[in-house]
Write an enzyme that holds these catalytic residues in place. Structure first.
Site, PDB file in Angstrom:
ATOM      1  N   PRO A 166     -19.122 -14.452   0.647  1.00 37.44           N
ATOM      2  CA  PRO A 166     -18.427 -14.867  -0.567  1.00 37.44           C
ATOM      3  C   PRO A 166     -19.330 -14.688  -1.793  1.00 37.44           C
ATOM      4  CG  PRO A 166     -18.176 -16.525   1.145  1.00 37.44           C
ATOM      5  CD  PRO A 166     -19.129 -15.497   1.675  1.00 37.44           C
ATOM      6  N   LYS A 194       0.859  -1.209   0.000  1.00 41.16           N
ATOM      7  CA  LYS A 194       0.000   0.000   0.000  1.00 41.16           C
ATOM      8  C   LYS A 194       0.876   1.234   0.000  1.00 41.16           C
ATOM      9  CE  LYS A 194      -4.133  -1.982   1.801  1.00 41.16           C
ATOM     10  NZ  LYS A 194      -3.526  -3.277   2.186  1.00 41.16           N
ATOM     11  N   ARG A 230      -8.087 -14.579   6.293  1.00 41.36           N
ATOM     12  CA  ARG A 230      -8.324 -15.430   7.469  1.00 41.36           C
ATOM     13  C   ARG A 230      -9.422 -16.466   7.291  1.00 41.36           C
ATOM     14  NH1 ARG A 230      -9.025 -10.288  11.165  1.00 41.36           N
ATOM     15  NH2 ARG A 230      -9.675  -9.506   9.117  1.00 41.36           N
TER      16      ARG A 230
HETATM   17  P1  BMP Z   1      -9.024 -10.934   5.703  1.00 38.46           P
HETATM   18  O1  BMP Z   1      -9.829 -11.657   4.621  1.00 38.46           O
HETATM   19  O2  BMP Z   1      -8.292 -11.864   6.622  1.00 38.46           O
HETATM   20  O3  BMP Z   1      -9.817  -9.895   6.395  1.00 38.46           O
HETATM   21  O4  BMP Z   1      -7.816 -10.166   4.925  1.00 38.46           O
HETATM   22  C1  BMP Z   1      -8.057  -9.119   4.070  1.00 38.46           C
HETATM   23  C2  BMP Z   1      -6.806  -8.735   3.339  1.00 38.46           C
HETATM   24  O5  BMP Z   1      -7.135  -7.659   2.464  1.00 38.46           O
HETATM   25  C3  BMP Z   1      -5.660  -8.251   4.241  1.00 38.46           C
HETATM   26  O6  BMP Z   1      -4.450  -8.659   3.655  1.00 38.46           O
HETATM   27  C4  BMP Z   1      -5.764  -6.733   4.171  1.00 38.46           C
HETATM   28  O7  BMP Z   1      -4.508  -6.093   4.226  1.00 38.46           O
HETATM   29  C5  BMP Z   1      -6.352  -6.518   2.773  1.00 38.46           C
HETATM   30  N1  BMP Z   1      -7.163  -5.294   2.653  1.00 38.46           N
HETATM   31  C6  BMP Z   1      -8.293  -5.088   3.425  1.00 38.46           C
HETATM   32  O8  BMP Z   1      -8.676  -5.908   4.250  1.00 38.46           O
HETATM   33  N2  BMP Z   1      -9.006  -3.938   3.238  1.00 38.46           N
HETATM   34  C7  BMP Z   1      -8.637  -2.970   2.352  1.00 38.46           C
HETATM   35  O9  BMP Z   1      -9.323  -1.987   2.230  1.00 38.46           O
HETATM   36  C8  BMP Z   1      -7.494  -3.187   1.571  1.00 38.46           C
HETATM   37  C9  BMP Z   1      -6.765  -4.368   1.730  1.00 38.46           C
HETATM   38  O10 BMP Z   1      -5.700  -4.579   0.990  1.00 38.46           O
END
Ligand code: BMP
Length: 228
Positions: free
Chosen positions: A189, A68, A204
């Site tokens: 999803p 980012k 996750r």
């Molecule tokens: P999770 O599905 O575990 O919440 O992970 C989401 C991923 O997407 C993380 O790697 C986070 O850095 C990224 N992400 C996010 O969650 N929101 C954003 O707005 C931008 C992201 O890159």
């Protein structure tokens, strides 16, 4: 082989070892189209960790380095430089830094190295509405001028996905939309794909579930019904 639009976000969790992350990636690999590695991963496992993950994921279509980036161009470039030869093919930067002295030079550098640029336009956490989302129109204009390969727009606010997609399409701009926020952050999803996204970034909910391959397969099956 199931047709999926899952980009697996590989972020470290508690004190999990890299061996374990690689083992989990191996289990779900046939249900995903890409991986995303971010700052937490690199701080924890270093460039050697990145290499060993990419070795396992090298046949996937999207290998994303997610710093980012949000800095002046030479600093963004020096952050990316050590990773040019490890096998990444996409990199994420913030759109809000603008073109001159920022995204313009970054894009040129990435183009030369065959790495596609992805710009963050809106974020999945509630705080995105405090500042970032007030500037959506300006951020979309930045994307129009930079012409990135893709943009990040959150699954947690499908209305924004629809709005951004429509706006860009009406101006004849085709970019891939990557949507995080599925599972652990609450979005269902398939919901981002339904709103117009191309990929769902999921971490996750797959990686740290008790049955990663089962969850990944179920999501991939949902995706298969939504894409042609
Ligand atoms: P999770 O599905 O575990 O919440 O992970 C989401 C991923 O997407 C993380 O790697 C986070 O850095 C990224 N992400 C996010 O969650 N929101 C954003 O707005 C931008 C992201 O890159």
């Amino acid at each position: 082989m199931v047709m999926s639009r899952i980009i697996l976000a590989i972020d470290p969790y508690k004190d999990v070892e890299i061996k374990e992350l690689i083992a989990r990636l191996t289990r779900v690999k046939s249900y995903i189209v890409g991986i995303k590695l971010g700052l937490p991963f690199i701080v924890r496992y270093g460039i050697m960790g990145v290499r060993s993950i990419i070795e396992e994921a090298c046949d996937l279509e999207h290998i994303i380095l997610d710093f980012k980036l949000a800095d002046i161009a030479p600093i963004m470039i020096s952050a990316i430089e050590p990773f040019i030869d490890v096998g990444i093919n996409e990199a994420i930067a913030h759109a809000f830094i603008g073109l001159k002295g920022g995204l313009q030079e970054l894009k040129e550098y990435l183009n030369k190295n065959n790495i596609r640029l992805i710009l963050v336009i809106s974020m999945s956490h509630p705080g995105s509405i405090d500042v970032i989302d007030h500037s959506l129109n300006e951020l979309i204009r930045v994307a129009e001028r930079v012409k990135p390969y893709g943009i990040v727009v959150p699954a947690t606010r499908p209305r924004i996905i629809r709005m951004v997609r429509e706006k860009l399409l009406s101006r004849g701009i085709f970019v891939k939309i990557y949507s995080p926020g599925i599972g652990a952050q609450g979005a269902e999803p398939g919901s981002a794909l339904r709103a117009g996204a191309d990929y769902e970034i999921i971490g996750r909910a797959i990686l740290f579930s008790h049955k990663p391959e089962e969850i990944a397969m179920r999501i991939a099956e949902i995706h298969e019904k939504l894409v042609d």
